[in-house]
Design a protein around this motif. Sequence first.
Motif, PDB file in Angstrom:
ATOM      1  N   ASP A 270       0.804  -1.222   0.000  1.00  0.00           N
ATOM      2  CA  ASP A 270       0.000   0.000   0.000  1.00  0.00           C
ATOM      3  C   ASP A 270       0.834   1.268   0.000  1.00  0.00           C
ATOM      4  N   THR A 271       2.091   1.179  -0.361  1.00  0.00           N
ATOM      5  CA  THR A 271       2.966   2.348  -0.311  1.00  0.00           C
ATOM      6  C   THR A 271       2.482   3.454  -1.253  1.00  0.00           C
ATOM      7  N   ASN A 272       2.912   4.659  -1.014  1.00  0.00           N
ATOM      8  CA  ASN A 272       2.502   5.823  -1.804  1.00  0.00           C
ATOM      9  C   ASN A 272       3.386   5.949  -3.048  1.00  0.00           C
ATOM     10  N   TYR A 273       3.061   5.175  -4.067  1.00  0.00           N
ATOM     11  CA  TYR A 273       3.854   5.197  -5.304  1.00  0.00           C
ATOM     12  C   TYR A 273       3.908   6.604  -5.906  1.00  0.00           C
ATOM     13  N   SER A 274       2.750   7.212  -6.073  1.00  0.00           N
ATOM     14  CA  SER A 274       2.697   8.517  -6.738  1.00  0.00           C
ATOM     15  C   SER A 274       3.450   9.577  -5.950  1.00  0.00           C
ATOM     16  N   GLY A 275       3.347   9.503  -4.623  1.00  0.00           N
ATOM     17  CA  GLY A 275       4.081  10.458  -3.798  1.00  0.00           C
ATOM     18  C   GLY A 275       5.582  10.303  -3.964  1.00  0.00           C
ATOM     19  N   LYS A 276       6.037   9.074  -4.102  1.00  0.00           N
ATOM     20  CA  LYS A 276       7.469   8.841  -4.327  1.00  0.00           C
ATOM     21  C   LYS A 276       7.911   9.411  -5.672  1.00  0.00           C
ATOM     22  N   ALA A 277       7.099   9.190  -6.705  1.00  0.00           N
ATOM     23  CA  ALA A 277       7.445   9.711  -8.035  1.00  0.00           C
ATOM     24  C   ALA A 277       7.496  11.235  -8.015  1.00  0.00           C
ATOM     25  N   ASP A 278       6.505  11.877  -7.371  1.00  0.00           N
ATOM     26  CA  ASP A 278       6.493  13.338  -7.280  1.00  0.00           C
ATOM     27  C   ASP A 278       7.733  13.848  -6.556  1.00  0.00           C
ATOM     28  N   ALA A 279       8.123  13.140  -5.489  1.00  0.00           N
ATOM     29  CA  ALA A 279       9.309  13.554  -4.726  1.00  0.00           C
ATOM     30  C   ALA A 279      10.565  13.423  -5.571  1.00  0.00           C
ATOM     31  N   ALA A 280      10.649  12.352  -6.374  1.00  0.00           N
ATOM     32  CA  ALA A 280      11.820  12.149  -7.238  1.00  0.00           C
ATOM     33  C   ALA A 280      11.925  13.257  -8.275  1.00  0.00           C
ATOM     34  N   ILE A 281      10.802  13.630  -8.850  1.00  0.00           N
ATOM     35  CA  ILE A 281      10.805  14.706  -9.849  1.00  0.00           C
ATOM     36  C   ILE A 281      11.255  16.023  -9.220  1.00  0.00           C
ATOM     37  N   LYS A 282      10.811  16.268  -7.997  1.00  0.00           N
ATOM     38  CA  LYS A 282      11.225  17.494  -7.308  1.00  0.00           C
ATOM     39  C   LYS A 282      12.728  17.501  -7.064  1.00  0.00           C
ATOM     40  N   VAL A 283      13.286  16.328  -6.684  1.00  0.00           N
ATOM     41  CA  VAL A 283      14.735  16.236  -6.499  1.00  0.00           C
ATOM     42  C   VAL A 283      15.448  16.562  -7.812  1.00  0.00           C
ATOM     43  N   LEU A 284      14.955  15.989  -8.912  1.00  0.00           N
ATOM     44  CA  LEU A 284      15.612  16.185 -10.209  1.00  0.00           C
ATOM     45  C   LEU A 284      15.496  17.624 -10.701  1.00  0.00           C
ATOM     46  N   GLU A 285      14.487  18.325 -10.271  1.00  0.00           N
ATOM     47  CA  GLU A 285      14.363  19.735 -10.648  1.00  0.00           C
ATOM     48  C   GLU A 285      15.451  20.575 -10.001  1.00  0.00           C
ATOM     49  N   GLU A 286      15.982  20.084  -8.873  1.00  0.00           N
ATOM     50  CA  GLU A 286      16.947  20.877  -8.113  1.00  0.00           C
ATOM     51  C   GLU A 286      18.369  20.317  -8.142  1.00  0.00           C
ATOM     52  N   LYS A 287      18.494  18.986  -8.348  1.00  0.00           N
ATOM     53  CA  LYS A 287      19.814  18.358  -8.252  1.00  0.00           C
ATOM     54  C   LYS A 287      20.076  17.458  -9.457  1.00  0.00           C
ATOM     55  N   ASP A 288      21.241  16.778  -9.431  1.00  0.00           N
ATOM     56  CA  ASP A 288      21.674  15.979 -10.574  1.00  0.00           C
ATOM     57  C   ASP A 288      21.073  14.584 -10.597  1.00  0.00           C
ATOM     58  N   PHE A 289      20.816  14.005  -9.407  1.00  0.00           N
ATOM     59  CA  PHE A 289      20.693  12.553  -9.300  1.00  0.00           C
ATOM     60  C   PHE A 289      19.619  12.171  -8.292  1.00  0.00           C
ATOM     61  N   VAL A 290      18.840  11.122  -8.620  1.00  0.00           N
ATOM     62  CA  VAL A 290      17.908  10.571  -7.640  1.00  0.00           C
ATOM     63  C   VAL A 290      17.937   9.049  -7.702  1.00  0.00           C
ATOM     64  N   PHE A 291      17.828   8.448  -6.529  1.00  0.00           N
ATOM     65  CA  PHE A 291      17.766   6.997  -6.377  1.00  0.00           C
ATOM     66  C   PHE A 291      16.448   6.696  -5.676  1.00  0.00           C
ATOM     67  N   LEU A 292      15.557   5.975  -6.364  1.00  0.00           N
ATOM     68  CA  LEU A 292      14.227   5.690  -5.810  1.00  0.00           C
ATOM     69  C   LEU A 292      14.059   4.183  -5.657  1.00  0.00           C
ATOM     70  N   HIS A 293      13.677   3.774  -4.470  1.00  0.00           N
ATOM     71  CA  HIS A 293      13.576   2.353  -4.115  1.00  0.00           C
ATOM     72  C   HIS A 293      12.157   2.032  -3.683  1.00  0.00           C
ATOM     73  N   VAL A 294      11.591   0.920  -4.189  1.00  0.00           N
ATOM     74  CA  VAL A 294      10.256   0.464  -3.810  1.00  0.00           C
ATOM     75  C   VAL A 294      10.358  -0.975  -3.314  1.00  0.00           C
ATOM     76  N   GLU A 295       9.847  -1.224  -2.116  1.00  0.00           N
ATOM     77  CA  GLU A 295       9.996  -2.506  -1.446  1.00  0.00           C
ATOM     78  C   GLU A 295       8.929  -3.536  -1.830  1.00  0.00           C
ATOM     79  N   ALA A 296       7.794  -3.096  -2.361  1.00  0.00           N
ATOM     80  CA  ALA A 296       6.619  -3.955  -2.523  1.00  0.00           C
ATOM     81  C   ALA A 296       6.871  -5.269  -3.277  1.00  0.00           C
ATOM     82  N   PRO A 297       7.585  -5.278  -4.420  1.00  0.00           N
ATOM     83  CA  PRO A 297       7.794  -6.569  -5.097  1.00  0.00           C
ATOM     84  C   PRO A 297       8.546  -7.577  -4.240  1.00  0.00           C
ATOM     85  N   ASP A 298       9.481  -7.085  -3.434  1.00  0.00           N
ATOM     86  CA  ASP A 298      10.238  -7.961  -2.544  1.00  0.00           C
ATOM     87  C   ASP A 298       9.339  -8.574  -1.485  1.00  0.00           C
TER      88      ASP A 298
END
Length: 397
Positions: A270-298
């Motif tokens: 039930d993790t917040n997929y969309s919230g994670k994607a929005d956060a990653a985009i915000k990081v990329l707007e300001e910095k060079d690099f983002v690493f996004l990890h999702v635990e659900a498949p594991d």
Amino acid sequence: MKYAILVPDGMADTPLQELDGKTCLEAAVTVNMDKIAKLGIVGVTRNVPRGMSPASDVANLSILGYDPSKFYCGRGPLEAANLGVELGALDVAFRFNTVTINDGKMADYSAGHISSQESALIVKLLNRDIGSNRYHFYRGTSYRNLLVITCANLEEARKLEKVKCFPPHDITGQPINKYLPEEKELFEIMKKSQEILGDNDMNKVRIDLGQNPANMIWIWGQGRKPEMPKFKSLYGKEGGIISAVDLIKGIGRIIGLSVIDVPGATGYYDTNYSGKADAAIKVLEEKDFVFLHVEAPDEAGHNGDILEKIKAIENFDKKIVGPIFDFLSTVDRYRILVLPDHPTPVKKKTHTSDAVPFVMAGTGIVPDEVALFTEASSKAGSVSLQHGHELMKKFLG
């Protein structure tokens, strides 16, 4: 140049009879990952060095470009870093799970994916009845928590660091007797936890609600304070890391990446997929690099749940890969890399050390002839790496 690494933890799998010989990835609808495959290259990489345990800390260090054979320190210290627990030279940090033991067997490695609020109550009880100048318990996220043991001297700390401990998710359904730590001190802590938690009011409520009780803690994943160079000093990039898991966030803190906490990121289905994607985009707007990890498949792999694993993969593709790739397509120069850290086959319900598929596209990457992103297609791709930490240099160009 903008760089995004997207990690669906444990996504890789083996062909399943229930899926007519397909893997969960092959059975899932993955429009966006396949689009990246058409525009870029696919291949395989071995994130777990031969002879090392196929643990998430090992594999994610590799993805981030750190050779685990040099920098591996155990899971506990990484989680301590994210919890703000400063380790001293004589401290040994252990991860502990809240687990369900039934008839002497490991019935549930997560006590029904117990809430963080309930774990906080458990940690309070443990500190009250076991805690001391030597034993310190800390609340983490859900069933993932921390025990720090302060040793009397360096020799003792080194000895405790090397005790053989087993991850509880590796022994689901099995008798626990042969997997208990040989170190008497650790065994006594675990035994004492059963006495504290077994008849606890919270567990009575959980049982009444049909939930698995957290009737024991399971200690494992220990290590001492790590020393790692900063990501910027190695690769010249600044960026952020996004995950619900203390382990991943702890690595990020240690190597100097900004750790982004996303509301509703649970580390489960039930993790917040969309919230994670929005956060990653915000990081990329300001910095060079983002690493996004999702635990659900594991988690689905550990639970042996084929349908939930397919659903988690599809959610990852639609809600994570799609929006981030759409954003990157609007910038002048970018690269995107998608790969699991390790396989978590639903039939085995645990990690394996096999090589995993990856897909990479963006500026300066010449497409190969593979147009699908699957375990099988990746073997026909243009790149095969035996040392996963080398992929970062290739990705960054």
